[in-house]
Design an enzyme around this catalytic site. Structure first.
Site, PDB file in Angstrom:
ATOM      1  N   HIS A  87      41.825  40.296  49.833  1.00 24.17           N
ATOM      2  CA  HIS A  87      42.662  39.245  49.254  1.00 24.17           C
ATOM      3  C   HIS A  87      44.106  39.716  49.100  1.00 24.17           C
ATOM      4  O   HIS A  87      45.040  38.996  49.451  1.00 24.17           O
ATOM      5  CB  HIS A  87      42.102  38.817  47.891  1.00 24.17           C
ATOM      6  CG  HIS A  87      40.990  37.828  47.963  1.00 24.17           C
ATOM      7  ND1 HIS A  87      39.785  38.117  48.561  1.00 24.17           N
ATOM      8  CD2 HIS A  87      40.902  36.544  47.516  1.00 24.17           C
ATOM      9  CE1 HIS A  87      38.996  37.059  48.470  1.00 24.17           C
ATOM     10  NE2 HIS A  87      39.647  36.096  47.860  1.00 24.17           N
ATOM     11  N   ARG A 127      42.238  40.034  41.027  1.00 26.97           N
ATOM     12  CA  ARG A 127      41.115  40.708  41.699  1.00 26.97           C
ATOM     13  C   ARG A 127      40.566  41.851  40.842  1.00 26.97           C
ATOM     14  O   ARG A 127      39.372  42.153  40.886  1.00 26.97           O
ATOM     15  CB  ARG A 127      41.567  41.241  43.061  1.00 26.97           C
ATOM     16  CG  ARG A 127      42.109  40.192  44.004  1.00 26.97           C
ATOM     17  CD  ARG A 127      41.138  39.064  44.224  1.00 26.97           C
ATOM     18  NE  ARG A 127      39.997  39.481  45.023  1.00 26.97           N
ATOM     19  CZ  ARG A 127      38.908  38.735  45.230  1.00 26.97           C
ATOM     20  NH1 ARG A 127      38.810  37.548  44.665  1.00 26.97           N
ATOM     21  NH2 ARG A 127      37.933  39.178  45.973  1.00 26.97           N
ATOM     22  N   HIS A 134      37.503  44.534  42.335  1.00 27.90           N
ATOM     23  CA  HIS A 134      38.288  45.633  42.911  1.00 27.90           C
ATOM     24  C   HIS A 134      38.811  46.555  41.821  1.00 27.90           C
ATOM     25  O   HIS A 134      39.079  46.119  40.695  1.00 27.90           O
ATOM     26  CB  HIS A 134      39.490  45.091  43.691  1.00 27.90           C
ATOM     27  CG  HIS A 134      39.143  44.501  45.018  1.00 27.90           C
ATOM     28  ND1 HIS A 134      38.637  45.241  46.057  1.00 27.90           N
ATOM     29  CD2 HIS A 134      39.242  43.228  45.484  1.00 27.90           C
ATOM     30  CE1 HIS A 134      38.418  44.450  47.099  1.00 27.90           C
ATOM     31  NE2 HIS A 134      38.774  43.234  46.777  1.00 27.90           N
TER      32      HIS A 134
END
Length: 357
Positions: free
Chosen positions: A115, A170, A176
């Site tokens: 992303h 994220r 992540h």
């Protein structure tokens, strides 16, 4: 890496404990960074503003995501939502708790962030394209020079605000670690910058598109088989996602490594087919290329078509069938945006002009 992972978990806990009320906003920012939005939102808008920018956007997105896949297989990064359950650095009583969300349970390795990488590369393309347009129309006066510098400051500030929020989102959802989104951000910008120096993509033949597609596919498959021969399973992360995801319904087949590969190959093939088609040449290469009404009609029709097209869901019972249909569905997006819909708008405008004459 243990120290980096522990520090990352502490960062996630801090975000989740202190900024929980921003959950909706951060989920939105995560959606903004979704690489799939490149094909369904950014590309159909930009292609009819500038064919070169739209073309570059697809190339950057596809090649960038391909590099992301290769890096993920090489680096084999953990994801926070399963790492906290498997690490032996914490005793049972001190094991940290991380909240999971419906977009947490991605199945590929975590490093680098797809992303963050996709968002940085496409927004880098959009910002630099806007500045190039502004620079070309800028006069030599002092006021014009000052306006350009103001615009440049505003655009790059907006770029970094968006990228930082995508990265935070994220990390917040525990999909992540912080170092993974930072690496993705940096690689995405490097890929976008590299394509500034590859002008051949703007007039590429269908043969070149097919050759690039075959190279990307064959390299990925050969690399996958090489890892298997070395007794390393490139899909090791899928089992971990299924084991540690809080809700099995949050695991989606389209987040697997090969799903992204086939989706991107389909988009690149569809782009090559479209820009070399007779429909595109007839509708977009003639006088319509300077017709603002034609461009606006194409943008509106494309966005409407893609929103409806996105409602089509593919069967997930068979992985092989899902990958094949992902390729076909992705190929139809640029082909529809570039060739079919503009050609239909072209015929509509031409019929109206005939009636008026």
């Amino acid at each position: 890496m243990d120290f980096i992972h522990i520090l990352g978990v502490q960062t996630i806990q801090h975000l989740q404990n202190n900024y929980k009320e921003y959950n909706s906003f951060l989920s939105l920012m995560s959606a903004v960074g979704d690489p799939r939005n490149i094909f369904s939102v950014y590309f159909p808008l930009w292609f009819h503003l500038s064919h070169n920018v739209g073309t570059k956007m697809i190339w950057v997105a596809v090649v960038g995501d391909w590099f992301n896949l290769i890096f993920k297989w090489v680096l084999s990064g953990q994801r926070p939502y399963w790492w906290v359950h498997e690490t032996h650095l914490f005793q049972n009583g001190t094991k940290p708790h991380l909240d999971q969300f419906h977009i947490t349970c991605e199945t590929g390795p975590g490093n680098p962030s797809g992303h963050a990488m996709g968002s940085s590369c496409v927004w880098y393309v959009m910002v630099t394209a806007t500045l190039n347009f502004a620079r070309s129309s800028c006069s030599s006066s002092v006021r014009s020079f000052q306006r350009f510098h103001l615009l440049r400051s505003v655009l790059w500030t907006a770029f970094w605000v968006i990228q930082i929020n995508v990265c935070i989102s994220r990390v917040f959802i525990a999909t992540h670690f912080p170092h993974q989104v930072l690496l993705g951000l940096a690689i995405g910008m490097l890929v976008a910058e590299a394509f500034d120096h590859i002008p051949c993509i703007y007039n590429a033949s269908l043969k070149l598109y097919l050759q690039v597609n075959m190279f990307l596919l064959s390299f990925a498959v050969c690399f996958y088989l090489l890892l298997k021969l070395l007794d390393f399973d490139p899909l090791w992360s899928v089992a971990k996602a299924k084991m540690w995801c809080a809700n099995p319904d949050w695991i989606h087949l389209d987040t697997t490594p090969f799903a992204g590969l086939w989706r991107n190959l389909g988009a690149l093939f569809g782009l090559g087919l479209a820009v070399n088609s007779g429909m595109f040449i007839q509708s977009c290469k003639g006088k319509n290329g300077c017709n603002n009404i034609f461009k606006l009609m194409c943008m509106a029709a494309n966005l409407t078509f893609l929103q409806l097209y996105d409602l089509i869901k593919m069967p997930t019972q068979s992985e092989e069938l899902f990958y094949l249909l992902s390729f076909c569905k992705s190929a139809l997006v640029p082909f529809g945006v570039i060739a079919v819909i503009p050609y239909c708008v072209h015929l509509l405008i031409r019929d109206d002009e005939r009636k008026l004459s």
